[in-house]
Design a protein around this motif. Structure first.
Motif, PDB file in Angstrom:
ATOM      1  N   ALA A 100       0.829  -1.208   0.000  1.00  0.00           N
ATOM      2  CA  ALA A 100       0.000   0.000   0.000  1.00  0.00           C
ATOM      3  C   ALA A 100       0.860   1.252   0.000  1.00  0.00           C
ATOM      4  O   ALA A 100       0.529   2.254  -0.675  1.00  0.00           O
ATOM      5  CB  ALA A 100      -0.915  -0.013   1.215  1.00  0.00           C
ATOM      6  N   ARG A 101       1.949   1.233   0.714  1.00  0.00           N
ATOM      7  CA  ARG A 101       2.840   2.397   0.735  1.00  0.00           C
ATOM      8  C   ARG A 101       3.488   2.628  -0.635  1.00  0.00           C
ATOM      9  O   ARG A 101       3.633   3.781  -1.088  1.00  0.00           O
ATOM     10  CB  ARG A 101       3.915   2.189   1.804  1.00  0.00           C
ATOM     11  N   SER A 102       3.881   1.534  -1.290  1.00  0.00           N
ATOM     12  CA  SER A 102       4.480   1.667  -2.634  1.00  0.00           C
ATOM     13  C   SER A 102       3.474   2.264  -3.606  1.00  0.00           C
ATOM     14  O   SER A 102       3.810   3.168  -4.406  1.00  0.00           O
ATOM     15  CB  SER A 102       4.950   0.299  -3.136  1.00  0.00           C
ATOM     16  N   GLN A 103       2.249   1.763  -3.556  1.00  0.00           N
ATOM     17  CA  GLN A 103       1.215   2.293  -4.445  1.00  0.00           C
ATOM     18  C   GLN A 103       0.908   3.750  -4.111  1.00  0.00           C
ATOM     19  O   GLN A 103       0.646   4.560  -5.020  1.00  0.00           O
ATOM     20  CB  GLN A 103      -0.045   1.446  -4.322  1.00  0.00           C
ATOM     21  N   ALA A 104       0.960   4.084  -2.849  1.00  0.00           N
ATOM     22  CA  ALA A 104       0.723   5.473  -2.464  1.00  0.00           C
ATOM     23  C   ALA A 104       1.837   6.376  -2.975  1.00  0.00           C
ATOM     24  O   ALA A 104       1.580   7.521  -3.399  1.00  0.00           O
ATOM     25  CB  ALA A 104       0.598   5.578  -0.944  1.00  0.00           C
ATOM     26  N   ASN A 105       3.089   5.909  -2.942  1.00  0.00           N
ATOM     27  CA  ASN A 105       4.210   6.700  -3.463  1.00  0.00           C
ATOM     28  C   ASN A 105       4.055   6.941  -4.957  1.00  0.00           C
ATOM     29  O   ASN A 105       4.292   8.040  -5.472  1.00  0.00           O
ATOM     30  CB  ASN A 105       5.533   5.989  -3.170  1.00  0.00           C
ATOM     31  N   THR A 106       3.650   5.869  -5.672  1.00  0.00           N
ATOM     32  CA  THR A 106       3.437   6.004  -7.121  1.00  0.00           C
ATOM     33  C   THR A 106       2.322   7.008  -7.400  1.00  0.00           C
ATOM     34  O   THR A 106       2.437   7.870  -8.290  1.00  0.00           O
ATOM     35  CB  THR A 106       3.087   4.640  -7.727  1.00  0.00           C
ATOM     36  N   ALA A 107       1.243   6.918  -6.660  1.00  0.00           N
ATOM     37  CA  ALA A 107       0.121   7.835  -6.855  1.00  0.00           C
ATOM     38  C   ALA A 107       0.518   9.264  -6.522  1.00  0.00           C
ATOM     39  O   ALA A 107       0.057  10.227  -7.169  1.00  0.00           O
ATOM     40  CB  ALA A 107      -1.057   7.401  -5.983  1.00  0.00           C
ATOM     41  N   ARG A 108       1.390   9.436  -5.526  1.00  0.00           N
ATOM     42  CA  ARG A 108       1.841  10.788  -5.155  1.00  0.00           C
ATOM     43  C   ARG A 108       2.690  11.399  -6.272  1.00  0.00           C
ATOM     44  O   ARG A 108       2.514  12.577  -6.626  1.00  0.00           O
ATOM     45  CB  ARG A 108       2.650  10.711  -3.857  1.00  0.00           C
ATOM     46  N   ILE A 109       3.600  10.569  -6.808  1.00  0.00           N
ATOM     47  CA  ILE A 109       4.469  11.073  -7.902  1.00  0.00           C
ATOM     48  C   ILE A 109       3.629  11.459  -9.118  1.00  0.00           C
ATOM     49  O   ILE A 109       3.857  12.502  -9.762  1.00  0.00           O
ATOM     50  CB  ILE A 109       5.507   9.997  -8.274  1.00  0.00           C
ATOM     51  N   THR A 110       2.648  10.606  -9.428  1.00  0.00           N
ATOM     52  CA  THR A 110       1.777  10.898 -10.573  1.00  0.00           C
ATOM     53  C   THR A 110       1.013  12.196 -10.355  1.00  0.00           C
ATOM     54  O   THR A 110       0.879  13.030 -11.264  1.00  0.00           O
ATOM     55  CB  THR A 110       0.794   9.740 -10.786  1.00  0.00           C
TER      56      THR A 110
END
Length: 399
Positions: free
Chosen positions: A110-120
């Motif tokens: 979940a943290r990895s997906q959140a980081n990706t979503a933040r960068i996007t």
């Protein structure tokens, strides 16, 4: 020899006959109308009443696991003193450790997906500022980032729950006290429905006993209410199972607010200090409630008769005639004497012994209790002597 034997039996028979009827010389005959009579006087009444009682710790707490599993360790023994929070049992934790690892992995994802979503989202913000993309694309990336953050929070909660469940594999003492019985051993499968043991705080114990509705009503009326009656009750004593009296007095502190419909009684609770831990939860005893009255009218229970919960006594008038009269007594008694509350006055005379031979209106010859008991003993001796002689005569006649 036959003539001598017959002559001996004849002499013995004559001697026995002479002992009957009039009685021996110097042995008074017991009169049918002689009864022991006592004159009423006040005295200090120090009576006590005993009640069956059950002992419980001031705090008895069942120790139960919150999860199901096999017991791998038992770290306490019966009768051991434990502190609040002390580990008592360990339950197999392999399954719950795996759940923690799984929850940790879900959090990492979940943290990895959140980081990706933040960068996007941050990249789309720049593109929007340069008017390369529209408002829709920016809002979509913003929402995806918020969803990813929520997923992280959910994964964190799942990990916290898994770790808490894992902590339940160590069963701790919920309170300080003494460990009770340990019915479950290592290797036993247990669940939340199983009480592994009981921890009892016995620094002070509660002693439960019951008093009848009539007794409580009498106490309440005399004291002006149930609460006042409890506060005015004297210190109580505890008789242990071996018959000895516990060396610390107790105090009645509570009474149930309802009557037990099955027994018609109130449940009363007394507290006893237990510094030596001599008293154990679950023990049985007798609680002793003293009752002290100065200037009380006390009569023996054998001088009374009971009919339909009413107590009667035979009063003796000036013409020495008896009259059956009802009296009121204090419901608390020691099984031997009554404290009279109504129906008797100082100076009244009443029959204290031999009530079964009396009838209402009968004229009697009053004698003292000492004279009465002497006549009883003399009559018993005479009867025993006659009985022995009869047996001797029978034995002689059987030869």
């Amino acid at each position: 020899m036959k003539i001598k034997y017959c002559l001996f039996v004849a002499i013995a028979t004559v001697a026995l006959a002479s002992c009957g009827g009039k009685g021996r010389k110097g042995m008074p005959k017991f009169g049918d109308n002689e009864f022991a009579v006592r004159t009423v006087a006040t005295q200090s009444g120090d009576l006590q009443t005993t009640y069956p009682a059950t002992i419980k710790g001031i705090q008895d707490v069942d120790v139960r696991p919150k999860i199901s599993g096999f017991i791998t360790k038992v770290l306490v023994h019966e009768g051991q003193a434990v502190k609040a929070g002390q580990v008592m049992f360990v339950i197999d934790s392999e399954t719950y450790q795996a759940a923690v690892r799984q929850a940790q992995a879900a959090l990492n994802t979940a943290r990895s997906q959140a980081n990706t979503a933040r960068i996007t989202y941050e990249n789309n913000q720049k593109l929007f500022d340069q008017q390369i993309i529209g408002r829709y694309e920016l809002s979509t990336s913003e929402n995806a980032y918020a969803t990813a953050q929520a997923a992280v929070a959910q994964a964190q909660a799942g990990l916290a729950s898994a770790r808490e469940t894992l902590s339940w594999c160590t069963v701790k003492a919920p309170a300080a006290g003494i460990v009770g019985s340990l019915p479950f051993k290592v290797g036993t499968l247990v669940s939340a429905s199983n009480a592994l043991t009981t921890v009892s705080n016995i620094s002070t114990v509660e002693v439960f006993f019951s008093m009848s509705e009539r007794e409580v009503l009498a106490m309440s009326k005399n004291a002006g209410g149930a609460t006042a009656a409890l506060s005015e009750m004297p210190e109580v004593k505890l008789q242990l199972a071996d018959g000895t009296i516990y060396n610390h007095p107790g105090k009645v502190v509570k009474m149930s607010g309802v009557i037990d419909a099955a027994t018609g009684s109130y449940s009363i609770i007394a507290h006893f200090s237990n510094p030596e831990q001599l008293l154990k939860s679950g023990g049985a005893a007798q609680i002793i409630v003293p009752q002290i009255n100065s200037n009380a009218i006390i009569i023996p229970q054998e001088a009374t008769s009971e009919v339909q919960d009413k107590v009667f006594i035979y009063l003796v008038d000036k013409d020495n005639k008896v009259r059956l009269s009802e009296i009121k007594v204090n419901p608390q008694n020691d099984g031997k004497a009554y404290i009279v509350t109504e129906g008797l006055h100082v100076g009244d005379r009443f029959v204290s012994k031999g009530l079964t031979k009396l009838t209402d209106g009968m004229e009697i010859k009053p004698i003292s209790e000492a004279q009465y008991m002497k006549k009883i003993k003399d009559a018993e001796k005479l009867g025993a002597a006659q009985g022995d002689a009869s047996e001797f005569a029978k034995a002689m006649g059987g030869k």
